[in-house]
Design a protein around this motif. Structure first.
Motif, PDB file in Angstrom:
ATOM      1  N   GLU B 321      16.814   8.038  -4.301  1.00 55.39           N
ATOM      2  CA  GLU B 321      17.793   7.068  -4.832  1.00 55.39           C
ATOM      3  C   GLU B 321      17.237   6.285  -6.016  1.00 55.39           C
ATOM      4  O   GLU B 321      17.881   5.351  -6.491  1.00 55.39           O
ATOM      5  CB  GLU B 321      18.220   6.112  -3.704  1.00 55.39           C
ATOM      6  N   GLY B 322      16.012   6.638  -6.437  1.00 57.92           N
ATOM      7  CA  GLY B 322      15.425   5.970  -7.613  1.00 57.92           C
ATOM      8  C   GLY B 322      14.968   4.553  -7.333  1.00 57.92           C
ATOM      9  O   GLY B 322      14.742   3.759  -8.255  1.00 57.92           O
ATOM     10  N   ARG B 323      14.797   4.209  -6.047  1.00 58.67           N
ATOM     11  CA  ARG B 323      14.434   2.830  -5.714  1.00 58.67           C
ATOM     12  C   ARG B 323      12.925   2.598  -5.679  1.00 58.67           C
ATOM     13  O   ARG B 323      12.469   1.464  -5.644  1.00 58.67           O
ATOM     14  CB  ARG B 323      15.061   2.438  -4.370  1.00 58.67           C
ATOM     15  N   VAL B 324      12.143   3.690  -5.646  1.00 58.56           N
ATOM     16  CA  VAL B 324      10.681   3.515  -5.600  1.00 58.56           C
ATOM     17  C   VAL B 324      10.142   3.382  -7.016  1.00 58.56           C
ATOM     18  O   VAL B 324      10.296   4.273  -7.848  1.00 58.56           O
ATOM     19  CB  VAL B 324      10.004   4.679  -4.843  1.00 58.56           C
ATOM     20  N   LYS B 325       9.513   2.244  -7.302  1.00 52.94           N
ATOM     21  CA  LYS B 325       9.001   1.975  -8.642  1.00 52.94           C
ATOM     22  C   LYS B 325       7.559   2.467  -8.793  1.00 52.94           C
ATOM     23  O   LYS B 325       7.200   3.020  -9.824  1.00 52.94           O
ATOM     24  CB  LYS B 325       9.069   0.470  -8.946  1.00 52.94           C
ATOM     25  N   GLU B 326       6.748   2.237  -7.780  1.00 55.65           N
ATOM     26  CA  GLU B 326       5.351   2.646  -7.826  1.00 55.65           C
ATOM     27  C   GLU B 326       4.848   2.892  -6.402  1.00 55.65           C
ATOM     28  O   GLU B 326       5.396   2.342  -5.442  1.00 55.65           O
ATOM     29  CB  GLU B 326       4.466   1.545  -8.460  1.00 55.65           C
ATOM     30  N   ALA B 327       3.802   3.692  -6.297  1.00 55.46           N
ATOM     31  CA  ALA B 327       3.119   3.870  -5.009  1.00 55.46           C
ATOM     32  C   ALA B 327       1.647   4.107  -5.305  1.00 55.46           C
ATOM     33  O   ALA B 327       1.312   4.728  -6.315  1.00 55.46           O
ATOM     34  CB  ALA B 327       3.712   5.036  -4.225  1.00 55.46           C
ATOM     35  N   PHE B 328       0.788   3.576  -4.446  1.00 58.07           N
ATOM     36  CA  PHE B 328      -0.648   3.763  -4.680  1.00 58.07           C
ATOM     37  C   PHE B 328      -1.453   3.603  -3.387  1.00 58.07           C
ATOM     38  O   PHE B 328      -1.017   2.937  -2.452  1.00 58.07           O
ATOM     39  CB  PHE B 328      -1.173   2.801  -5.758  1.00 58.07           C
ATOM     40  N   GLY B 329      -2.613   4.268  -3.367  1.00 58.25           N
ATOM     41  CA  GLY B 329      -3.581   4.048  -2.304  1.00 58.25           C
ATOM     42  C   GLY B 329      -4.514   2.926  -2.717  1.00 58.25           C
ATOM     43  O   GLY B 329      -4.664   2.647  -3.914  1.00 58.25           O
ATOM     44  N   ALA B 330      -5.149   2.267  -1.740  1.00 56.53           N
ATOM     45  CA  ALA B 330      -6.043   1.152  -2.051  1.00 56.53           C
ATOM     46  C   ALA B 330      -7.295   1.240  -1.188  1.00 56.53           C
ATOM     47  O   ALA B 330      -7.209   1.434   0.023  1.00 56.53           O
ATOM     48  CB  ALA B 330      -5.337  -0.177  -1.798  1.00 56.53           C
ATOM     49  N   GLY B 331      -8.464   1.138  -1.860  1.00 53.84           N
ATOM     50  CA  GLY B 331      -9.723   1.182  -1.115  1.00 53.84           C
ATOM     51  C   GLY B 331     -10.881   0.756  -1.999  1.00 53.84           C
ATOM     52  O   GLY B 331     -10.712   0.562  -3.207  1.00 53.84           O
ATOM     53  N   THR B 332     -12.064   0.621  -1.388  1.00 53.53           N
ATOM     54  CA  THR B 332     -13.236   0.138  -2.123  1.00 53.53           C
ATOM     55  C   THR B 332     -13.642   1.075  -3.262  1.00 53.53           C
ATOM     56  O   THR B 332     -14.000   0.635  -4.346  1.00 53.53           O
ATOM     57  CB  THR B 332     -14.420  -0.052  -1.147  1.00 53.53           C
ATOM     58  N   ALA B 333     -13.566   2.377  -3.012  1.00 55.74           N
ATOM     59  CA  ALA B 333     -14.061   3.338  -4.007  1.00 55.74           C
ATOM     60  C   ALA B 333     -13.260   3.284  -5.305  1.00 55.74           C
ATOM     61  O   ALA B 333     -13.821   3.167  -6.392  1.00 55.74           O
ATOM     62  CB  ALA B 333     -14.058   4.751  -3.431  1.00 55.74           C
ATOM     63  N   ALA B 334     -11.929   3.369  -5.211  1.00 56.45           N
ATOM     64  CA  ALA B 334     -11.087   3.478  -6.408  1.00 56.45           C
ATOM     65  C   ALA B 334     -10.360   2.176  -6.763  1.00 56.45           C
ATOM     66  O   ALA B 334      -9.752   2.086  -7.825  1.00 56.45           O
ATOM     67  CB  ALA B 334     -10.046   4.574  -6.206  1.00 56.45           C
ATOM     68  N   ILE B 335     -10.412   1.185  -5.906  1.00 55.11           N
ATOM     69  CA  ILE B 335      -9.556  -0.015  -5.917  1.00 55.11           C
ATOM     70  C   ILE B 335      -8.114   0.450  -5.699  1.00 55.11           C
ATOM     71  O   ILE B 335      -7.574   0.233  -4.625  1.00 55.11           O
ATOM     72  CB  ILE B 335      -9.669  -0.874  -7.200  1.00 55.11           C
TER      73      ILE B 335
END
Lengths: 386, 386
Positions: B321-335
């Motif tokens: 539906e075009g509602r997702v603007k961004e998605a990301f993983g988060a952790g110490t290695a990559a931030i």
């Protein structure tokens, strides 16, 4: 009843179809044997042996790396391992093991019990965590060499044995989470006494649904170190409350007991006498003792034999209705461990026990039948003379 | 929608209420420092550093046993560990660890990022597998001593750091499955470069429901080695199919991505801009970066911030539906690790990426805000000057 997705245990391989590939082939003919120059202190009173505390004079080692494959097997004095602190076995639990035993029969022969069954599972466990494949026969041969060399470490007498612990660990030196580029297979041996030196000691269980040992889509069907660490706290918690073991549930389905497979002998809803154990659906360790009991019971034909799901609620109801005749855990250490009661949702469910023998007659028959084979009293191709 | 039982992560202690108890107290004043006599080969080209491959000159060690408690801490040359093959870390995965970093700021100061958060989790992990408690401040002090001694091993420049790996392993010599009567805490350090040396590289994920990382009643909320071993095969399987990482689901609920926490910025069903991440319900690792992002986003106030369950079906619908603007993983290695698409039930769900920066603007803002703090460009009590 709660829904439960089924999944058969999946077998894996590390991108190689055959264990005869050079890199995954252990050459037993290359074995280097260096006998110990400093024999260890051997037990003098076998009745005082404690499980897994003393080790025999020698150990097997075979190192693998992704470039050269398996190196020459070595049997040498029991010694410490020297590994970098970055080795992946210390960080990501890349480790699997087996538990098996060598027995001395009344004629002084050394025997193993269904060793290829342990090797099948060992290889399956290794593959699940991307540790290298190996030719299973070679590991059995190395184990035979070890038990012959350390034959004097096998305590004599029914119930006594030399416990064998084949282990495979990842030795990669870098911290990246991935398949290890090196590994070490080793086998150590520990003299052990009977699990029940003075006859069976039936156990009280707690069916504690706060902790779940294994689940659909997880690695519960493999003998990985990672399946054990999280069970220790719940086990201590149970012990504090006066219970011997945890009866592991998954959405109320009965799965395992402590580190053993679970068996119930009951009159089922169709009024048939039935031996029931949970199926190998990926959440249960495929026990060698479990398999042996199923095969024996099917051979005896004295009851229906079923591998099927059952809930703790069903089991509790059957106990209340007097339909449960016997229940026991099954594993290499104890063979069978009779269960005298289960605590479930705060209520105690007692299971019949023949007070004279500390177990039900079926449980006792199973234990004796398996021991007769292990100690060569009954002829069977399950018992392999070394 | 499938039902899912909630359970808050439970904290455990090994029968002691205070870490000031002598047996669980590390005395930093007793630290023995033995400087290396054989310095290791240091990196000459920092751009060629590989994660976790090289280690600095020194390491921290503190040994514990159940009778004497913690011994004197020792900082000495990086060296192999010598352990009996029966040590329980090799068999039952009794091991836990932390991942953290030391940074050099533009003035040459050495900085740590929220080190007590790592220590809180380290202690929580240790307690879950019955490893000994410790006074957290002492471990931070020992880490500070190590990074100062090996200051020259911290590569300079934004994105570069000295990765620190505090680890606690069970060293008990006997094979009984139980709480270890001895343990070794150690810290090693590895110089590392930026996760994305040439700007963000967004990843393709596969949401593979055949494998489940963590489950209700399991140990998924703790940084135990045992949570990592079973993930390697699914990760290799995903890589073979051309995906960078596995998006872990539990009954279709989104849990984690690879070894990172998962974030989505979307327009929710109420048409609000919302940053959403799964809640700490016992199946999610409580990431320090996760917590930092939540705190920053709440401070910024540019979107609603929610810790709540969402299914992959909901996420797929929102993407469609075009509602997702961004998605990301988060952790110490990559931030942060920007996500450009998710494969779910054989269908590809693309997520917007700003092609110029390789990430969405919010993802990019998060990465910069955290790095600014880590490298002392922004004043914050999250950054601790050593």
């Amino acid at each position: 009843m709660l829904s439960r997705v089924f999944s058969a245990p999946r077998l894996f391989s590390r991108g190689f179809s055959s264990a005869t590939n050079d890199k995954y082939f252990i050459n037993v003919n290359d074995t280097i044997v260096e006998k110990t120059k400093a024999p260890l202190q051997k037990f003098t009173d076998k009745s005082k042996l404690i499980f897994g505390k003393d080790f025999s004079d020698h150990m097997v080692e075979v190192a693998w790396d992704s470039e050269k494959g398996w190196g020459a097997p070595k049997i040498s004095a029991y010694h410490n391992l020297s590994l970098p602190p970055s080795a992946s076995v210390f960080h990501y639990a890349l480790e699997c093991f087996e538990g098996m035993k060598a027995y001395k029969d009344s004629k002084g022969n050394v025997r193993l019990f269904r060793p290829m069954e342990n090797m099948n599972r060992f290889l399956s466990s290794a593959s699940r965590i991307c540790l290298p494949s190996f030719n299973k026969e070679a590991v059995v041969e190395l184990i035979k060499k070890l038990v012959l060399l350390d034959k004097d470490w096998i305590p004599e007498g029914r119930g006594y044995s030399l416990y064998l612990r084949p282990t495979l660990i990842a030795t990669q030196k870098s911290l990246g989470v991935g398949a290890s580029n090196s590994a070490l297979l080793f086998v150590i041996a520990s003299p052990v006494g009977p699990y029940y030196p003075e006859g069976f000691k039936p156990v009280r269980l707690i069916a504690d649904d706060r902790y779940v040992r294994a689940w659909t889509g997880g690695p519960g069907a493999y003998k990985l170190g990672s399946n054990y660490a999280p069970t220790i706290f719940p086990q201590l918690d149970a012990a504090k409350k006066g219970f011997s073991q945890v009866l592991w549930l998954l959405n109320d389905y009965v799965t395992e007991v402590g580190t053993m497979n679970m068996f119930v002998l009951w009159k089922n809803n169709q009024d048939e006498l039935e031996l029931v154990t949970p199926p190998l659906d990926g959440t249960i360790l495929p026990g060698v003792t479990r398999d042996s009991i199923l095969k024996l019971a099917r051979q005896w034909g004295t009851c229906k034999v079923s591998e099927k799901l059952f809930t703790m609620a069903e089991l509790a109801k059957a106990i209340k209705e007097g339909r449960v005749k016997e229940a026991f855990g099954a594993g290499t250490a104890a063979i069978v461990s009779p269960i005298k009661s289960i605590n479930y949702k705060g209520e105690e469910y007692p299971i019949p026990i023949d007070e004279q023998i500390g177990a039900g007659p079926f449980t006792n028959k199973v234990a004796n039948a398996i021991m007769d084979i292990q100690y060569g009293e009954t002829d069977s191709d399950w018992s392999v003379v070394v």
